[in-house]
Design an enzyme around this catalytic site. Sequence first.
Site, short mmCIF file in Angstrom:
data_model
loop_
_atom_site.label_atom_id
_atom_site.label_comp_id
_atom_site.label_asym_id
_atom_site.label_seq_id
_atom_site.Cartn_x
_atom_site.Cartn_y
_atom_site.Cartn_z
N ALA A 51 0.82 -1.20 0.00
CA ALA A 51 0.00 0.00 0.00
C ALA A 51 0.86 1.26 0.00
O ALA A 51 0.46 2.27 -0.56
CB ALA A 51 -0.94 0.00 1.20
N THR A 52 2.04 1.19 0.60
CA THR A 52 2.91 2.37 0.60
C THR A 52 3.27 2.76 -0.82
O THR A 52 3.17 3.94 -1.20
CB THR A 52 4.20 2.08 1.41
OG1 THR A 52 3.84 1.88 2.77
CG2 THR A 52 5.17 3.23 1.31
N GLN A 159 -6.74 -0.81 5.13
CA GLN A 159 -7.39 -1.37 6.32
C GLN A 159 -8.83 -1.80 6.07
O GLN A 159 -9.47 -2.34 6.95
CB GLN A 159 -7.42 -0.33 7.45
CG GLN A 159 -6.22 -0.30 8.33
CD GLN A 159 -5.04 0.29 7.60
OE1 GLN A 159 -4.00 -0.29 7.57
NE2 GLN A 159 -5.24 1.44 6.97
N SER A 179 -3.46 -3.49 0.30
CA SER A 179 -2.26 -4.10 0.86
C SER A 179 -2.47 -5.61 1.01
O SER A 179 -3.57 -6.06 1.35
CB SER A 179 -1.98 -3.47 2.22
OG SER A 179 -1.03 -4.24 2.91
N HIS A 181 -0.76 -7.94 3.11
CA HIS A 181 -0.71 -8.59 4.42
C HIS A 181 -1.81 -8.12 5.36
O HIS A 181 -2.00 -8.67 6.43
CB HIS A 181 0.67 -8.41 5.06
CG HIS A 181 0.99 -7.00 5.42
ND1 HIS A 181 1.76 -6.19 4.63
CD2 HIS A 181 0.63 -6.25 6.47
CE1 HIS A 181 1.86 -5.01 5.20
NE2 HIS A 181 1.18 -5.02 6.32
N THR A 219 9.43 -6.83 -12.88
CA THR A 219 8.74 -8.11 -12.96
C THR A 219 7.77 -8.28 -11.79
O THR A 219 8.13 -8.01 -10.65
CB THR A 219 9.77 -9.26 -12.92
OG1 THR A 219 10.68 -9.06 -13.98
CG2 THR A 219 9.09 -10.60 -13.07
N CYS A 305 -2.38 -5.83 19.37
CA CYS A 305 -1.40 -5.13 18.54
C CYS A 305 -1.24 -3.74 19.10
O CYS A 305 -2.13 -2.91 19.01
CB CYS A 305 -1.90 -5.08 17.10
SG CYS A 305 -0.95 -3.99 16.09
#
Lengths: 381, 91
Positions: A51-52, A159, A179, A181, A219, A305
Site C-alpha cells: 500500500a505504501t 485497512q 495491501s 498482508h 517483474t 497489537c
Amino acid sequence: MLPYQVNYYGNPHSRTHAYGWESESAMERARKQVADLIGADPREIVFTSGATESNNMSIKGVARFYKAKKKHIITTQTEHKCVLDSCRVLEAEGFKVTYLPVKKNGLIDLQQLEETIRSDTSLVSVMTVNNEIGVKQPIKEIGQICRSKNVFFHTDAAQAVGKIPINVSTLKVDLMSISGHKIYGPKGVGALYVRRRPRVRIEPLQSGGGQERGLRSGTVPTPLAVGLGIACEIAQQEMEYDHARVSMLADRLVQKIMSEIPDVVMNGDPEQRYPGCLNLSFAYVEGESLLMALKDVALSSGSACTSASLEPSYVLRAIGTDEDLAHSSIRFGIGRFTTEEEVDYTAEKCIQQVHRLREMSPLWEMVQEGIDLKSIKWTQH
Amino acid sequence: MAAPSRTQVLALYRMLLRESKKFPAYNYRTYALRRVRDAFRENRNVEDPKVLEQLLSKACDNLAVIQRQAAIGKMYEIQRTVVESKPNKFI
C-alpha cells in the site's frame, strides 16, 4: 503461492514459451480475484509492492501528470505517514497541499472539503479506515463531491478492503490502494486500482520494461500476486463471518475493560468504525508502562497489537485528544485468528495492570481527592 | 453422482477436525476447528443434493488445504503463546 516458487518458476512477462504463460495466467487470475473483491475490471488493477507504493504512485503520479494545469492537492491530517510524506515531497516540488483537519470523532467535515476544492485541485486523498483509530470516513459522499467537481479521488483502503464491502463504482473512487498482508495475504505485495473510465492518468514512479501497462515497471512477483489474489477471494467469501466474529470479540474486550476500569476513553467515532481496530486511552496511566506490562500479550499471542512510540500519535493529536490521554492510549487489533481466550487474557491483564499503575500514580491519587488536574500549574515560572 | 450420504458427510467432518488439530500454531489451529464446526453447523439443514455435493467438494478442497498448511507449519519450530500455557479447556 508455493507452486510458483517451486515448479512453475517462469517469468510471467515471457511471452515466447509455455513456462512463462503458466505464470502469466496465474498472475491474471490473481488480478481478476483482486478486481472482483472491489467491483473493478481486471485491467484496472496494477500490482505493487504494497500500500505504501500504491499511495506514493497515486499521489505523486497524479499530481505530476497534471502539474501543467493543476497544482493543488487535498488530504487529511490523519492519513498514513506514506501519504503525508508523499505530500511533503510534492510541496518541495512546488505543489500546494491542504491538510484538512478532522472533527473530534476523527471524521472529516464534508462541507469543509467542498469549500477547499479549488479550480486547480487535481487530487483528493482520504483514507477509508484509519489504521490507528479505526474510523471509517464517508467515502461515498467524498466520491460524490469529487466527481461533481471533476477532481480525482484517491483512497488508501489498506485497512478496509476485504473487511468491509467496497465497490469502486458505487463509491466513485478513482484510485484505491490495497495491501496484501492486511488481508492475510503475503507481505511485500499490494495493488493499486486505477480507473479507466473516466480515465485517470498517472506518471509512473519507476521506469523500465513497461510491465503493468507501463505504470509500474519491474517483474511482477508471481507467487506474491497469487497469494494476494487468493487472499482477496477468501476475504470475499469470509467477509460476513469474519466481521461478525471480530465485532463480537471487540464488544467483549471493550465491555470487559470498561466495566472494570473507570476513565477509559475510546478514541474515534463510536459508530462509523471498523471494529477490528480499537484505540483506548487509559487516563492517569502512562502508556509506555502499560505497554511494557502487556508486552507478553502483544508479542507472544499476537492478539493485542500495540503501537509503541514515545511521541504521542499525530492521529490522536489531530482528533484533539489531550496530551496526557494521547500518551496513555493503546491500540488493540482483532482479526480472523483472534480467540476468545486471547481477548479475555488481554482484558484481565489490562485491568490488573491499569489498577496497579494507578495505585502508584500520584495523579490518580490527586483525582481521587477531587483535585482538577487541569488547574495545576506544573511549571514554576 | 448420487447425493452424499450422512455417513460420508460425518466421516469428512471428523477427518477435517482431526486434521485441523495438527496445526502447530495456536491461532491457526483454533481457527480451523472453529471454522469447520461453524460451517457444518450453518449447513446442517441442507437437503438439496446439488448443494450438498457442492459443499462436500468444497470441504474436500479445504481438507487438502488444511493438510498441506499443517504439514508446512510443522516444518519449523514454533513458540507457544501465553494463552496456551494456561490449562486449556477447549483443545
